[in-house]
Design a protein around this motif. Structure first.
Motif, mmCIF file in Angstrom:
data_model
loop_
_atom_site.group_PDB
_atom_site.id
_atom_site.type_symbol
_atom_site.label_atom_id
_atom_site.label_comp_id
_atom_site.label_asym_id
_atom_site.label_seq_id
_atom_site.Cartn_x
_atom_site.Cartn_y
_atom_site.Cartn_z
ATOM 1 N N GLY A 20 1.050 -1.379 0.427
ATOM 2 C CA GLY A 20 0.056 0.389 0.049
ATOM 3 C C GLY A 20 0.416 1.119 -0.110
ATOM 4 O O GLY A 20 2.254 1.713 -1.065
ATOM 5 N N TRP A 21 -0.250 2.037 0.797
ATOM 6 C CA TRP A 21 0.698 3.730 0.602
ATOM 7 C C TRP A 21 1.287 3.828 2.005
ATOM 8 O O TRP A 21 0.807 3.471 3.209
ATOM 9 C CB TRP A 21 -0.234 4.427 0.315
ATOM 10 N N LEU A 22 2.636 4.451 2.027
ATOM 11 C CA LEU A 22 3.575 4.654 3.535
ATOM 12 C C LEU A 22 4.508 6.550 2.603
ATOM 13 O O LEU A 22 4.418 7.007 1.674
ATOM 14 C CB LEU A 22 4.737 4.263 4.028
ATOM 15 N N TYR A 23 4.676 7.176 3.981
ATOM 16 C CA TYR A 23 4.425 8.337 3.920
ATOM 17 C C TYR A 23 5.895 8.203 2.939
ATOM 18 O O TYR A 23 7.173 7.900 4.172
ATOM 19 C CB TYR A 23 4.906 9.144 5.351
ATOM 20 N N GLU A 24 6.080 8.933 2.106
ATOM 21 C CA GLU A 24 7.952 8.881 1.658
ATOM 22 C C GLU A 24 8.931 9.192 2.553
ATOM 23 O O GLU A 24 10.031 8.724 2.642
ATOM 24 C CB GLU A 24 7.746 10.127 0.147
ATOM 25 N N TRP A 25 8.999 10.599 3.627
ATOM 26 C CA TRP A 25 10.498 11.027 3.574
ATOM 27 C C TRP A 25 10.928 9.834 5.068
ATOM 28 O O TRP A 25 12.225 9.490 4.367
ATOM 29 C CB TRP A 25 10.153 12.159 4.526
ATOM 30 N N PRO A 26 10.302 9.389 5.592
ATOM 31 C CA PRO A 26 10.710 8.620 7.027
ATOM 32 C C PRO A 26 11.450 7.173 5.743
ATOM 33 O O PRO A 26 12.864 6.508 5.988
ATOM 34 C CB PRO A 26 9.813 7.675 7.829
ATOM 35 N N LEU A 27 11.055 6.467 4.155
ATOM 36 C CA LEU A 27 11.485 5.935 3.991
ATOM 37 C C LEU A 27 13.228 6.275 3.023
ATOM 38 O O LEU A 27 13.499 5.956 3.224
ATOM 39 C CB LEU A 27 10.875 5.266 2.839
ATOM 40 N N HIS A 28 12.636 7.274 2.733
ATOM 41 C CA HIS A 28 13.633 8.280 2.084
ATOM 42 C C HIS A 28 15.060 8.521 2.742
ATOM 43 O O HIS A 28 15.732 8.202 2.507
ATOM 44 C CB HIS A 28 13.144 9.491 1.002
ATOM 45 N N VAL A 29 14.982 9.031 4.061
ATOM 46 C CA VAL A 29 15.762 9.316 4.899
ATOM 47 C C VAL A 29 16.132 8.357 5.445
ATOM 48 O O VAL A 29 17.802 8.281 5.687
ATOM 49 C CB VAL A 29 15.533 10.289 6.031
ATOM 50 N N ALA A 30 15.803 6.864 5.774
ATOM 51 C CA ALA A 30 16.038 5.857 6.194
ATOM 52 C C ALA A 30 17.329 5.189 5.133
ATOM 53 O O ALA A 30 18.254 4.736 6.030
ATOM 54 C CB ALA A 30 14.959 4.871 7.068
ATOM 55 N N GLU A 31 16.899 5.461 3.947
ATOM 56 C CA GLU A 31 18.349 4.833 3.031
ATOM 57 C C GLU A 31 19.517 5.593 3.179
ATOM 58 O O GLU A 31 20.305 5.212 2.827
ATOM 59 C CB GLU A 31 17.639 5.128 2.027
ATOM 60 N N ASN A 32 19.929 6.503 4.344
ATOM 61 C CA ASN A 32 20.747 6.706 3.971
ATOM 62 C C ASN A 32 21.664 6.832 5.576
ATOM 63 O O ASN A 32 20.842 6.376 6.172
ATOM 64 C CB ASN A 32 20.575 8.654 4.165
ATOM 65 N N SER A 33 22.894 6.293 4.787
ATOM 66 C CA SER A 33 23.663 6.019 6.170
ATOM 67 C C SER A 33 23.928 7.314 7.728
ATOM 68 O O SER A 33 24.014 6.221 8.893
ATOM 69 C CB SER A 33 25.470 5.591 5.967
ATOM 70 N N TRP A 34 24.180 7.871 7.301
ATOM 71 C CA TRP A 34 23.978 8.762 7.954
ATOM 72 C C TRP A 34 23.096 9.965 8.865
ATOM 73 O O TRP A 34 23.963 10.434 10.203
ATOM 74 C CB TRP A 34 25.108 10.415 7.347
ATOM 75 N N VAL A 35 22.413 8.855 8.704
ATOM 76 C CA VAL A 35 21.131 9.377 9.718
ATOM 77 C C VAL A 35 20.628 8.353 10.572
ATOM 78 O O VAL A 35 20.940 7.658 11.365
ATOM 79 C CB VAL A 35 19.592 9.378 8.329
ATOM 80 N N ASP A 36 20.398 9.603 11.933
ATOM 81 C CA ASP A 36 19.924 8.786 12.889
ATOM 82 C C ASP A 36 18.499 8.944 12.876
ATOM 83 O O ASP A 36 17.863 9.974 12.669
ATOM 84 C CB ASP A 36 20.308 9.517 14.348
ATOM 85 N N PHE A 37 18.327 7.681 13.070
ATOM 86 C CA PHE A 37 15.969 7.470 12.737
ATOM 87 C C PHE A 37 15.492 7.894 13.802
ATOM 88 O O PHE A 37 14.882 9.203 13.469
ATOM 89 C CB PHE A 37 16.337 6.349 12.182
#
Length: 96
Positions: free
Chosen positions: A42-59
């Motif tokens: 289904g659908w999810l909000y984009e930004w949590p998915l996109h940002v999580a793909e970056n190694s530098w991010v403190d999720f």
């Protein structure tokens, strides 16, 4: 730019959500915070998915700031969709 909320990696401003200067430049305008992405179930909000793909991010820091941004910008979001999006982002971050 005046900030409304800040943690160790993110800040909420009057115009959106941004990464602080000690990490790569990421700016999400308030109007884009609820952008959605189709996933297998289904659908999810984009930004949590996109940002999580970056190694530098403190999720967890991102998730906290993302929720604050939605609140400060008084955006009408779907609570279940937000919860699932954050959970999926955390899962993706764990898999990196």
């Amino acid at each position: 730019m005046a900030q409304l909320f800040e943690n160790q990696q993110w800040r909420v401003t009057h115009s959106g959500l941004e990464a602080k200067s000690d990490v790569p430049t990421v700016y999400i305008p308030a109007a884009e915070l609820l952008r959605k992405r189709v996933v297998s179930d289904g659908w999810l909000y984009e930004w949590p998915l996109h940002v999580a793909e970056n190694s530098w991010v403190d999720f967890p820091a991102f998730a906290e700031a993302f929720k604050e941004a939605l609140s400060h910008h008084q955006l009408a979001f779907n609570e279940e969709l937000l919860h699932r999006s954050i959970a999926e982002g955390q899962n993706r971050k764990t898999e990196l």
